[in-house]
Design a protein around this motif. Structure first.
Motif, short mmCIF file in Angstrom:
data_model
loop_
_atom_site.label_atom_id
_atom_site.label_comp_id
_atom_site.label_asym_id
_atom_site.label_seq_id
_atom_site.Cartn_x
_atom_site.Cartn_y
_atom_site.Cartn_z
N PHE A 83 0.82 -1.20 0.00
CA PHE A 83 0.00 0.00 0.00
C PHE A 83 0.85 1.25 0.00
O PHE A 83 1.97 1.26 0.49
N SER A 85 0.44 3.86 1.78
CA SER A 85 0.75 4.26 3.16
C SER A 85 1.38 3.11 3.93
O SER A 85 1.53 3.18 5.13
N ALA A 87 0.32 0.67 5.32
CA ALA A 87 -0.73 0.00 6.09
C ALA A 87 -0.20 -1.14 6.94
O ALA A 87 -0.78 -2.22 7.01
N LEU A 88 0.92 -0.90 7.61
CA LEU A 88 1.42 -1.90 8.56
C LEU A 88 0.54 -1.87 9.79
O LEU A 88 0.04 -0.82 10.17
N PHE A 89 0.35 -3.04 10.42
CA PHE A 89 -0.48 -3.09 11.62
C PHE A 89 0.31 -2.50 12.79
O PHE A 89 1.31 -3.08 13.21
N ASP B 197 -7.56 3.47 10.59
CA ASP B 197 -7.23 3.60 9.18
C ASP B 197 -7.84 2.43 8.40
O ASP B 197 -7.55 1.27 8.66
N SER B 199 -7.30 1.46 5.48
CA SER B 199 -6.37 0.69 4.65
C SER B 199 -5.81 -0.50 5.44
O SER B 199 -5.38 -1.48 4.86
N LEU B 200 -5.87 -0.42 6.79
CA LEU B 200 -5.41 -1.55 7.60
C LEU B 200 -6.34 -2.74 7.40
O LEU B 200 -5.89 -3.90 7.35
N ALA B 203 -5.63 -4.13 4.09
CA ALA B 203 -4.39 -4.91 4.15
C ALA B 203 -4.68 -6.29 4.74
O ALA B 203 -4.21 -7.30 4.22
#
Lengths: 369, 304
Positions: A83, A85, A87-89, B197, B199-200, B203
């Motif tokens: 992604f 951004s 989008a890491l957790f 977010d 996008s999470l 993901a």
């Protein structure tokens, strides 16, 4: 016949009556590095999101490995996304982030550990597995995002402007690393960017998108050397676009009436009296000393000179007010300080003048000139 | 002469630096003084009064006798009071859990609703609270009592043959507390879910998580701070809302809040009432302490 990783057939996406993606068709081969290139709002990210499954197409088909996936949710598609951004957790360590996909597939703990460590090694982040995303730099986060996607060995890796947040130097370095990684793993990469240089550096093929449509698909040098539309010519690299009228057509060649000069061009389905555009790259234009030595010259006035390191950029204004950019290597340029408004003669080798079609977007292009 | 002027300028510079610091200090004092005033007048003084009274004795006719004693605290070491405190904590606990179970989906769909509807949904959550809570509690009584709306309807359509006793028991108190405290759960939850977010979640889905798994692996852990904040915002006031058990619970289950109220108004034993209040404050402080320790860093806190 080459095996296709992704096939897009008449793919169409509307948002509240607005076309984001308009009937695009494209085959992407296995192991290919394909880039969707275009300005923001051209539909490239929407296309990527449809392949990932985050957006449903309004009409058309998406085939992954020859199978229709229009009704397959993202979690059941064998594609993974890096992604924009990342989008890491944020609540998970680097290890758990990378292990997420494998854990969802209920892979054994020992295998997960092995694969995650391999993936982190691949992106040169060994020893970072215990950290949290907020303890990493932008470049490291991006590597984690890449590792997290690659560890699942997807058929296709989708990358949505992954370099956007990196500084220039890091970006250049990552471009090379990413390309190397792709060659090594042989995974199909679909990359989205608005940075033409990035696209030219990494891609096997580039699909230039504009206003929801693909304007041209080709290898980087095809796109750069032989743009097929005004938009592509203007978007990829710097270019000078001249408009003229076809004066005569003679087999492979034609003459274009341009600023009172008759400029020879390569005949490309031209008809007499037709208006045509030619694109000439700034580095392909030479200064001429006299009319006699050359088949044609354009006359203009010198306005200013800009030093950009490897070359010198001169701006010449033609009689009709059009500004022409001429690039010369630093050593070759006339070092003498030129007076403003001095007359200069321009010429070029006819084979470097590319006849381009109008395309669909005059507006965007004209504003860029 | 030259040297002197040099010294002079440094002195002047230092001086102006000092006055700058002073003026900054003054500015700061001016800024916080209303807060300090408020805290002293409305928090510190009343609290000190309660602490003070809790160590005094009750007069024969209900006044206060100025004799220091710790008897009020010793009196509480009585299984009866322990049971009252325990009952109160258990009831507050269930209030919190029910608020959470009802509030989470509500907050989730509100936070995920289209922008236009979102504001309206939040408004609708808060709207009833512009009416006096006592009035709204009476509305519940009208609904729940033996000849109330619900029983009448059920009797008339023949679902039941005798009215169900719905009022004046523990579940009535629970209903009342959940109803009154519901928005205190929803608002912090809404904040934390809205901040999440999206996008999470994409993901997670991209990595093979079904929506249910994504919820438990991503959404829930990342909204933990909202859950904690909401829980604290519901649990603490529910210990102190005496009028709901008073009105809806009848005289059956005595809770800590009623006990305090009774000491002040009925038994006219202010010192003992103060002592119980202090215990209630202590319980509250312990919960807040646990909350801060769990919530960790300040940025994760949703309220306070």
């Amino acid at each position: 016949m080459q095996e296709m990783a992704v096939q897009l057939v008449n793919l169409d996406k509307e948002f509240e009556g607005q076309h984001a993606v308009e009937k695009i068709s494209l085959d992407i081969a296995k192991g290919e590095f394909l880039t969707f290139l275009g300005p923001s709002g051209c539909g490239k990210t929407t296309t990527l999101r449809m392949i990932a499954g985050f957006e449903d197409p309004t009409s058309g088909w998406i085939l992954l490995d020859g199978k229709h996936v229009e009704n397959t949710p993202p979690y059941a598609r064998n594609v993974n996304t890096v992604f924009q951004s990342y989008a890491l957790f944020p609540h998970m360590s680097v290890f758990d982030n990378v292990a997420f996909g494998l854990a969802m597939k209920k892979v054994g703990k020992a295998i997960i550990k092995q694969k995650v460590n391999d993936a982190l090694g691949l992106v040169r982040l060994d020893g970072f597995s215990g950290r949290k995303p907020n303890q990493l730099s932008g470049g490291q986060r991006q590597r984690v995002a890449i590792a997290r996607a690659l560890v699942n060995s997807p058929n296709v890796l989708l990358l949505d402007e992954p370099m956007g947040a990196l500084d220039l130097k890091l970006r250049k370095q990552m471009q090379i690393e990413l390309k190397r990684l792709q060659k090594k793993l042989g995974i199909t990469f679909i990359y989205v960017t608005h940075d033409q240089e990035e696209a030219l550096t990494m891609s096997d093929r580039i699909a230039v998108m504009n206003e929801g449509q693909i304007e041209q698909v080709g290898t980087p040098d095809q796109i750069y050397e032989h743009p097929q539309s005004k938009f592509v010519a203007g978007f990829i690299g710097e270019t000078n676009l001249f408009k003229g009228t076809v004066q005569s057509v003679n087999g492979d060649y034609a003459l274009l009436e341009l600023e009172g000069s008759r400029v020879p061009i390569i005949n490309n389905d031209l008809t007499l009296g037709e208006e045509a555009f030619i694109a000439v790259r700034p580095e392909r234009i030479d200064f001429a000393h006299s009319q006699q030595e050359n088949s044609f010259v354009l006359s203009g006035w010198f306005k200013e000179q800009i030093y950009v390191g490897s070359m010198v950029k001169s701006i010449i204004t033609l009689e009709n007010g059009m500004e022409v950019i001429v690039n010369e290597p630093v050593g070759r340029s006339a070092q003498a300080v030129l007076q403003k408004d001095r007359q200069r003669l321009l010429t070029w080798d006819p084979k470097h003048a590319i006849v381009v079609k109008d395309g669909r977007n005059n507006k965007a292009y004209c504003s860029e000139v | 002469m030259k040297d002197n002027s040099g010294v002079l300028t440094t002195v002047l510079v230092e001086d102006s630096g000092k006055s700058e610091v002073n003026s900054k200090k003054r500015e700061l004092c001016a800024l916080i003084s209303p807060v300090v005033f408020w805290m002293v007048v409305f928090v510190a003084i009343p609290l000190l009064l309660v602490v003070g009274v809790s160590f005094l004795q009750r007069g024969i006719y209900g006044g206060i006798e100025y004799q220091v004693t710790i008897n009020n605290y010793i009196r509480m070491f009585n299984p009866m009071y322990f049971r009252i405190i325990w009952n109160s904590v258990v009831l507050s606990f269930f209030t919190t859990i029910i608020c959470l179970i009802l509030g989470y989906p509500f907050a989730y769909f509100t936070a995920r609703a289209p922008q236009k509807i979102r504001g309206m949904l939040l408004m609708l959550t808060i709207l009833p609270y512009w009416t006096n809570s006592l009035v709204r509690t009476y509305a519940w009584i009208i609904l729940l009592r033996t000849e109330g709306v619900i029983n009448t309807i059920l009797l008339n359509i023949g679902v039941i043959t005798a009215p169900i006793p719905m009022l004046y028991n523990e579940s009535a108190v629970l209903i009342g507390l959940v109803y009154v405290l519901f928005p205190f759960m929803v608002l912090p939850l809404y904040t934390s879910i809205e901040k999440l977010d999206r996008s999470l979640l994409e993901a997670a889905s991209d990595l093979g998580a079904t929506p249910l798994k994504a919820f438990f692996k991503v959404t829930l852990p990342l909204t933990k701070s909202g859950i904690l904040a909401g829980a604290v915002m519901v649990f603490i006031p529910s210990l102190g809302y005496f009028f709901i058990p008073d009105l809806m619970g009848g005289s059956k289950g005595l809770l800590i809040s009623n006990l305090i109220k009774n000491q002040f108004l009925t038994a006219r034993d202010w010192p003992f009432g103060s002592a119980i209040s202090i215990i209630l404050i202590a319980i509250t402080l312990i919960i807040i302490f646990l909350y801060f320790r769990n919530a960790g860093s300040k940025e994760k806190l949703e309220v306070f």
